[in-house]
Design an enzyme around this catalytic site. Structure first.
Site, PDB file in Angstrom:
ATOM      1  N   ARG A  61       0.811  -1.226   0.000  1.00 13.47           N
ATOM      2  CA  ARG A  61       0.000   0.000   0.000  1.00 13.47           C
ATOM      3  C   ARG A  61       0.840   1.270   0.000  1.00 13.47           C
ATOM      4  NH1 ARG A  61      -2.999  -3.603   2.903  1.00 13.47           N
ATOM      5  NH2 ARG A  61      -2.048  -2.885   4.825  1.00 13.47           N
ATOM      6  N   GLU A  98       4.556 -10.369  14.876  1.00  5.90           N
ATOM      7  CA  GLU A  98       3.947 -10.920  16.085  1.00  5.90           C
ATOM      8  C   GLU A  98       4.307 -12.408  16.205  1.00  5.90           C
ATOM      9  OE1 GLU A  98      -0.172 -10.083  16.096  1.00  5.90           O
ATOM     10  OE2 GLU A  98      -0.491 -10.969  18.088  1.00  5.90           O
TER      11      GLU A  98
END
Ligand code: AMP
Length: 175
Positions: A61, A98
């Site tokens: 993006r 994560e």
């Protein structure tokens, strides 16, 4: 349109891409002609007095905003991509997610030593991605002049990872 009004154009999608994540969807801003122009102009305005030589965009993006900002500032655009997409010699950085790790690459000859570089992405979340890209740019000898985002999720504390770099975001979300 005022910059703060751009918030009304950003769609919040719960549980995407997985349960518990609130996704900030910028496609609804992109399709709005006034919104798109307002966002790009406001990003570029921040750097007009001292424009970078290069604007680095992060796949995917970041590729939407970075080239438009580069064009507005009369700068060049450099893509940072997922591994094995760039055809010539690359520099790679690995960074923690994560769960597990991810990697990004830049062409070794994309940044000349001493070049002033602006890094652009859509959303600042934990800051891990932007921090990794700043490292890549510096490894090539570039000088990170700033890191700019459309959306900053302040509650995730991403700026802490980007200490030492001038960080700018158009819109802050506290939750
Ligand atoms: P970060 O945690 O700052 O490394 O963010 C990683 C990437 O994921 C960024 O490039 C963002 O585009 C994207 N991202 C992370 N969290 C969100 C979210 N809640 N909504 C939309 N995009 C996100």
């Amino acid at each position: 349109m005022r910059v703060e009004e751009l918030k009304s154009l950003i769609r919040q999608v719960p549980d995407f891409p997985k349960p518990g994540i609130l996704f900030y969807d910028i496609t609804t801003l992109l399709k709005d002609p006034v919104g798109l122009r307002t966002a790009i102009d406001a990003l570029a305005r921040q750097y007009r007095d001292s424009p970078p030589e290069l604007v680095v965009g992060i796949e995917a993006r970041g590729f939407i905003f970075a080239p438009a900002v580069a064009y507005a500032l009369g700068a060049g655009f450099v893509p940072v991509r997922k591994p094995n997409k760039l055809p010539a010699a690359t520099e790679r950085v690995e960074y923690a997610l994560e769960y597990g790790t991810d990697s990004l690459e830049i062409h070794r000859d994309a940044v000349t030593p001493g070049a002033r570089v602006l890094i652009v992405d859509d959303v600042l979340a934990t800051g891990g991605t932007a921090q990794a890209v700043a490292k890549l740019v510096e490894r090539l000898g570039g000088v990170v002049q700033g890191i700019a985002f459309v959306v900053e999720l302040t509650f995730l504390g991403g700026r802490r990872k980007l200490q030492g770099y001038p960080v700018f975001s158009l819109l802050e979300y506290e939750r």
